[in-house]
Motif scaffolding. Structure first.
Motif, short mmCIF file in Angstrom:
data_model
loop_
_atom_site.label_atom_id
_atom_site.label_comp_id
_atom_site.label_asym_id
_atom_site.label_seq_id
_atom_site.Cartn_x
_atom_site.Cartn_y
_atom_site.Cartn_z
N VAL A 147 0.86 -1.18 0.00
CA VAL A 147 0.00 0.00 0.00
C VAL A 147 0.90 1.24 0.00
O VAL A 147 1.57 1.52 0.99
CB VAL A 147 -0.94 0.03 1.23
N SER A 148 0.91 1.93 -1.13
CA SER A 148 1.75 3.13 -1.21
C SER A 148 0.94 4.41 -1.24
O SER A 148 1.41 5.45 -0.80
CB SER A 148 2.63 3.08 -2.48
N THR A 149 -0.26 4.34 -1.78
CA THR A 149 -1.09 5.55 -1.84
C THR A 149 -2.51 5.22 -1.39
O THR A 149 -2.87 4.06 -1.23
CB THR A 149 -1.19 6.10 -3.29
N VAL A 150 -3.30 6.27 -1.22
CA VAL A 150 -4.68 6.09 -0.79
C VAL A 150 -5.48 5.28 -1.82
O VAL A 150 -6.44 4.59 -1.47
CB VAL A 150 -5.34 7.46 -0.48
N ASP A 152 -4.37 2.61 -3.34
CA ASP A 152 -4.17 1.21 -2.96
C ASP A 152 -5.11 0.85 -1.80
O ASP A 152 -5.69 -0.23 -1.77
CB ASP A 152 -2.73 0.97 -2.51
N MET A 153 -5.22 1.75 -0.83
CA MET A 153 -6.06 1.47 0.34
C MET A 153 -7.53 1.35 -0.08
O MET A 153 -8.26 0.49 0.42
CB MET A 153 -5.87 2.58 1.38
N ALA A 154 -7.94 2.20 -1.02
CA ALA A 154 -9.33 2.15 -1.50
C ALA A 154 -9.60 0.81 -2.19
O ALA A 154 -10.65 0.19 -1.98
CB ALA A 154 -9.60 3.31 -2.45
N ALA A 155 -8.63 0.33 -2.97
CA ALA A 155 -8.80 -0.95 -3.66
C ALA A 155 -8.83 -2.11 -2.66
O ALA A 155 -9.55 -3.09 -2.83
CB ALA A 155 -7.67 -1.16 -4.67
N LEU A 156 -8.05 -1.98 -1.59
CA LEU A 156 -7.97 -3.04 -0.58
C LEU A 156 -9.33 -3.28 0.08
O LEU A 156 -9.68 -4.40 0.43
CB LEU A 156 -6.91 -2.66 0.46
N LEU A 179 -3.22 4.76 8.98
CA LEU A 179 -4.52 5.09 9.57
C LEU A 179 -5.15 6.28 8.83
O LEU A 179 -6.36 6.29 8.56
CB LEU A 179 -4.40 5.40 11.07
N ALA A 180 -4.32 7.24 8.45
CA ALA A 180 -4.83 8.39 7.70
C ALA A 180 -5.47 7.92 6.38
O ALA A 180 -6.54 8.39 5.99
CB ALA A 180 -3.70 9.39 7.42
N MET A 181 -4.82 6.97 5.72
CA MET A 181 -5.38 6.45 4.46
C MET A 181 -6.71 5.74 4.71
O MET A 181 -7.66 5.88 3.94
CB MET A 181 -4.40 5.46 3.80
N TYR A 182 -6.78 4.97 5.79
CA TYR A 182 -8.01 4.25 6.12
C TYR A 182 -9.14 5.24 6.38
O TYR A 182 -10.27 5.05 5.92
CB TYR A 182 -7.74 3.39 7.36
N ILE A 183 -8.81 6.32 7.06
CA ILE A 183 -9.80 7.36 7.36
C ILE A 183 -10.31 8.02 6.08
O ILE A 183 -11.52 8.23 5.91
CB ILE A 183 -9.19 8.41 8.32
N VAL A 184 -9.38 8.31 5.17
CA VAL A 184 -9.79 8.96 3.92
C VAL A 184 -10.65 8.01 3.07
O VAL A 184 -11.65 8.43 2.47
CB VAL A 184 -8.55 9.48 3.13
N VAL A 537 -2.67 12.83 2.53
CA VAL A 537 -3.20 11.60 1.92
C VAL A 537 -4.34 11.93 0.96
O VAL A 537 -4.46 11.33 -0.11
CB VAL A 537 -3.65 10.63 3.04
N ARG A 538 -5.17 12.90 1.35
CA ARG A 538 -6.32 13.29 0.50
C ARG A 538 -5.89 13.72 -0.89
O ARG A 538 -6.59 13.48 -1.86
CB ARG A 538 -7.09 14.46 1.15
N VAL A 539 -4.72 14.35 -1.00
CA VAL A 539 -4.26 14.79 -2.32
C VAL A 539 -3.25 13.80 -2.92
O VAL A 539 -2.40 14.15 -3.73
CB VAL A 539 -3.69 16.23 -2.31
#
Lengths: 562, 144
Positions: A147-150, A152-156, A179-184, A537-539
């Protein structure tokens, strides 16, 4: 004092009735038990809890050392009904290759009856390097998902509603960013942050002496942890801000007593750091959880969990003056021992895992991961993961051990082991205190030496035959195991690295630069870093970019030659 | 506790580098092997975790070691062994005896051996086997 005197006059049965009409009744009103009546496999009634024979009054000893489930010192469990209410969470640690592939494994586990998710990240993600970083070479997607970017987290978590699952994430040095990525991603799904349930491991200290995925030096890392405590306390009420982990300490070679002692010494350091940062112990302590190993010596392991609960309750009450009962409860996840798995005769591991899992359940674990039989050889196949999950389901639904609370309480042997492990763990804790706390003990190599020595002695005991490992130093077979093993294709790395590079090409460069300079500015101040990291992370600022930026301010930790 | 394996020290002592390359932090096995090799009379340098292939090769040359042993539990063994071998050759240290250990599947053991890794010790290998095999590999090298 009146209440104490009158309690002392009660027989155990009377004290139990008092506990049932008070503590238990309140819990059942909120959350009923699984069945109105529990029975053994042959139909005998099973009571909620068994207490000493009526002839012996519930004296000081019983109340101080054992108490009732859900009451101080929680030796017999933290919940008044425990598994009579609901079973532990069956949470299988999983993750490999890319987010898309891991997403499929997560959905499969949920379909098969897993009740929580547990994310394994690959090493670059755990240490803070993007998949396209040269330092990630050979490691992308190997021991977990990349997981390198948000994105990746969205796809996960695609198709998995984050307000309806609980997710545990094994992430430490880079916990704030993950955690920031999970939140976004939750925000994008429209899930309210107050509904997010889960855990970040966020336990950096053991990384320096037992697990190895550190990035920054200990002191700035502790600041990140403290920032996360404050953020979770204010924004994520259902989130566990830390999982203080004895698992890796034990796996690195520690004894059962060292596992408790060093883990609680780590907890002491985190609690002191948060208090020094201005937080009140009762504000964050309810969000502290623990993670232990379940090794082979069944009854010693049961005693270990009980001893850890009692020692932690005493520590929180006596040392930190915590008042909220939730601050005194040691809640924990358990994983069966990886070290105990053998590459020889791998089918034997199914039996080992079942016994270890039973220890965790008899010890009152809140959630459990059972290892797969092929893990001494490779990452597990889907079939062996399913068998590991089935092992938990058989213990839960068929054995009846979940029908009464702390079934081994009162066993002369288990109570004696509980007392001895607690005493020995307390000695280790005192040794760390006398050195000046866990950071100093790690900096001096004290903990590393103690664990290495214990591992060496364990290895020698196998070598000399003092300790028997079936299939390894006794009952050996010559034929190598015939097994289909799982492997991650080498092409995964290239594919993932290209995807990350593509995300980096297609974003607002000015916004990225501004977000990074904001992070650097906050890192140099004593403001909480979480809001700036979430904004970045949002951007689509990547994990590696954020960690490189933090490293400019914090520096990097490097292991020494010896 | 005295080890089960103790040998008279060699003169001059043979030096062995035990290393962890890449990002893997599992070092219980590497430290245990370093310990038993010291008990067996070798002079052992343990690199600590998370070294770059260049660092391993450089240390092997600087410390004038006869054996380099690398431990992997992260699955990155093929890519990283390849890079270490490349770096050793670049430093004209291609004659060093290479051994590996860790959770390495049988197919990959074959691949590693074809790349020039002399032996791979998988989980459960006894200390005695490791010490004997390394002794044998060193003897073979002296004959050759």
């Amino acid at each position: 004092m009146d209440e104490k005197d009158s309690e002392q006059a009660l027989t155990p049965e009377e004290a139990k009735r008092q506990w049932e009409t008070g503590t238990v009744a309140k819990t059942i009103a909120r959350c009923p038990e699984r069945q109105a009546q529990f029975r053994t496999g042959s139909g005998l009634d099973v009571d909620r809890l068994y207490v000493p024979e009526p002839a012996a009054h519930v004296g000081e000893t019983y109340r101080n050392k054992l108490g009732f489930p859900g009451t101080y010192p929680f030796t017999r469990g933290i919940q008044p009904t425990l598994y009579r209410g609901r079973f532990w969470t069956m949470r299988q640690y999983a993750g490999y290759a890319t987010a898309q592939e891991s997403n499929r494994r997560f959905r499969y586990l949920l379909e098969q009856g897993s009740t929580g998710l547990s994310v394994a990240f690959d090493l670059p993600t755990q240490i803070g390097y993007d998949s396209d970083d040269p330092l990630s070479c050979g490691e992308v997607g190997r021991v977990g998902v990349a997981v390198s970017t948000v994105e990746d987290m969205a796809a996960l978590f695609d198709g998995i509603p984050l307000d309806r699952v609980s997710t545990s994430m094994t992430i430490n040095a880079t916990a704030a960013v993950i955690l920031a990525m999970y939140i976004v991603v939750a925000e994008r799904q429209g899930a309210p942050l107050t509904a997010l349930a889960g855990t970040i491991q966020n336990d950096i200290l053991k990384e320096y002496f037992a697990r190895g995925t550190y990035r920054f030096p200990p002191r700035p890392s502790l600041r990140l942890i403290s920032d996360l405590f404050a953020y979770c306390a204010s924004t994520l009420p259902k989130w566990n801000a830390i999982s203080v982990s004895g698992y890796h300490i034990r796996e690195a070679g520690a004894t059962a007593a060292q596992e408790i002692g060093f883990t609680l010494a780590d907890a002491v350091c985190y609690i002191e750091t948060a208090i020094a940062a201005g937080l009140d112990v009762d504000d964050f302590a309810p969000q502290i959880t623990f993670f232990f190993a379940a090794h082979m010596d069944l009854l010693e392991e049961v005693a270990k969990f009980r001893a850890a609960r009692r020692l932690y309750a005493r520590l929180m009450k006596e040392r930190f003056g915590a008042k909220n009962p939730k601050s005194l409860m040691l809640r924990f996840h358990t994983q069966t021992s990886g070290v105990a798995l053998t590459a020889q005769q791998p089918d034997n591991n199914v039996v080992r895992v079942a016994i270890q899992a039973l220890a965790a359940v008899l010890g009152g674990t809140q959630s459990l991961h059972t290892n797969s039989k092929d893990e001494a050889l490779a990452l597990p196949t889907e079939d062996s993961v399913r068998l590991a999950l089935r092992t938990q389901q058989i213990i839960a639904h068929e054995t009846g051990v979940a029908n009464t609370i702390d079934p081994l309480g009162g066993s002369y042997y288990v109570e004696s082991l509980t007392d001895r492990l607690e005493a020995e763990a307390e000695e280790w804790l005192a040794r760390i205190d006398s050195i000046g706390g866990m950071v100093a003990a790690v900096e001096q190599g004290y903990v590393q030496r103690a664990i290495e020595q214990a591992a060496y002695e364990y290895g020698n005991s196998i070598e000399t035959g003092d300790r028997t490992i079936v299939g390894v130093n006794k009952f050996v077979e010559d034929k190598p195991p015939a097994m289909d093993l799982f492997s991650v294709a080498a092409a995964v790395e290239t594919r993932q690295a290209e995807a990350v590079t593509a995300v980096k090409r297609n974003r607002d460069a000015a916004a990225v630069a501004a977000a990074l300079s904001r992070i650097e500015q906050v890192a140099r101040s004593d403001e909480n870093l979480m809001p700036a990291i979430i904004d970045a992370v949002r951007v689509s600022v990547s994990l590696g970019e954020i960690c490189n930026c933090l490293q400019n301010v914090f520096g990097e930790h490097v292991d020494a030659f010896s | 506790m005295a080890s089960s394996i103790a040998f008279a020290p060699q003169h001059p002592p043979i030096r062995i580098l035990i290393g962890k390359v890449g990002l893997d932090g599992h070092d219980r096995g590497a430290k245990y092997v370093a310990h038993i090799l010291r008990d067996a009379g070798y002079e052992v340098i343990y690199t600590g975790i998370r070294r770059a292939p260049e660092e391993i090769a450089e240390a092997a040359v600087q410390e004038d070691v006869s054996v380099v042993g690398l431990s992997f539990l992260s699955g990155a063994h093929i890519a990283l062994f390849r890079r270490v071998i490349e770096q050793l050759r670049r430093r004209c240290a291609g004659q060093v005896v290479l051994v590996g250990g860790g959770t390495i599947p049988p197919d990959d053991v074959r691949t590693l051996k074809s790349m020039g890794v002399a032996e791979v010790f998988t989980p459960g290998t006894s200390a005695r086997t490791i010490v004997d095999r390394i002794g044998q590999l060193l003897d073979n090298r002296q004959v050759a």
